[in-house]
Motif scaffolding. Structure first.
Motif, short mmCIF file in Angstrom:
data_model
loop_
_atom_site.label_atom_id
_atom_site.label_comp_id
_atom_site.label_asym_id
_atom_site.label_seq_id
_atom_site.Cartn_x
_atom_site.Cartn_y
_atom_site.Cartn_z
N HIS A 1 -5.68 0.28 -10.09
CA HIS A 1 -6.57 0.88 -11.09
C HIS A 1 -5.95 2.30 -11.72
CE1 HIS A 1 -9.85 -2.16 -10.75
NE2 HIS A 1 -9.38 -2.42 -9.41
N ARG B 1 -6.60 3.53 -7.37
CA ARG B 1 -7.15 2.59 -6.47
C ARG B 1 -6.37 1.23 -6.47
NH1 ARG B 1 -12.56 -0.72 -6.88
NH2 ARG B 1 -11.97 -0.19 -8.97
N LEU B 2 -6.35 0.57 -5.28
CA LEU B 2 -5.34 -0.53 -5.06
C LEU B 2 -6.40 -1.89 -4.43
CD1 LEU B 2 -2.77 -2.08 -5.23
CD2 LEU B 2 -2.46 -1.48 -2.93
N GLU B 3 -6.35 -2.59 -5.11
CA GLU B 3 -7.13 -3.91 -4.49
C GLU B 3 -6.27 -5.02 -4.29
OE1 GLU B 3 -10.87 -5.06 -6.44
OE2 GLU B 3 -10.54 -3.63 -7.70
N VAL B 4 -5.92 -5.06 -2.98
CA VAL B 4 -5.05 -6.41 -2.68
C VAL B 4 -5.72 -7.59 -2.68
CG1 VAL B 4 -3.53 -7.57 -0.87
CG2 VAL B 4 -3.48 -4.97 -1.44
N GLN B 5 -5.69 -8.69 -3.36
CA GLN B 5 -6.62 -9.66 -3.67
C GLN B 5 -6.00 -11.21 -2.79
OE1 GLN B 5 -5.87 -9.84 -8.08
NE2 GLN B 5 -7.91 -9.18 -8.22
N THR C 1 -2.64 -5.87 -13.19
CA THR C 1 -2.65 -6.98 -12.37
C THR C 1 -1.20 -7.49 -12.09
OG1 THR C 1 -5.07 -7.45 -12.82
CG2 THR C 1 -3.74 -9.46 -11.65
N PHE D 1 -2.33 -8.24 -6.53
CA PHE D 1 -3.27 -7.04 -6.56
C PHE D 1 -3.55 -6.56 -7.98
CE2 PHE D 1 1.09 -5.72 -7.48
CZ PHE D 1 1.09 -4.54 -8.24
N GLN D 2 -4.62 -5.80 -8.01
CA GLN D 2 -4.84 -4.93 -9.06
C GLN D 2 -4.68 -3.35 -8.77
OE1 GLN D 2 -9.08 -6.34 -10.12
NE2 GLN D 2 -8.14 -7.27 -11.80
N ARG E 1 0.84 -1.22 -0.04
CA ARG E 1 -0.06 0.00 0.20
C ARG E 1 0.88 1.30 -0.17
NH1 ARG E 1 -5.19 -1.54 0.32
NH2 ARG E 1 -5.60 -3.62 1.23
#
Length: 92
Positions: A63, A40-44, A74, A60-61, A3
């Motif tokens: 955006h 935006r960050l999405e930790v998968q 990704t 992660f993705q 992050r």
């Protein structure tokens, strides 16, 4: 770590991005792209990276908007301990 690096990319803080990159895989520099905005960050998924671990992985993705066009990157990244702190190694 993931992050904070994303935030550094979003704020165009290449000094922090480079400082948190392992010296064996770190590029000599990073070029800024004024048309690119990380939004935006999405930790998968994350594995490892605990107190007793020497490495960890994050999927992660991230955006972004590139000249107004939405996009997503990704990646599965490897992080390792180096000189007592976590640093980015690279994509896996």
């Amino acid at each position: 770590m993931m992050r904070s690096r994303f935030s550094a990319f979003a704020l165009d803080r290449s000094d922090y991005v480079l400082d948190t990159w392992h010296p064996d895989t770190r590029p000599t520099g990073i070029e800024s792209d004024p048309g690119l905005r990380w939004v935006r960050l999405e930790v998968q998924e994350s594995t490892g990276g605990g107190v007793f671990d020497a490495e960890g992985f994050v999927t992660f993705q991230a955006h972004f908007r590139d000249d107004g066009q939405a996009g997503v990157m990704t990646e599965r990244s490897r992080f390792v301990r180096h000189d007592g702190r976590w640093v980015y190694w690279g994509p896996v």
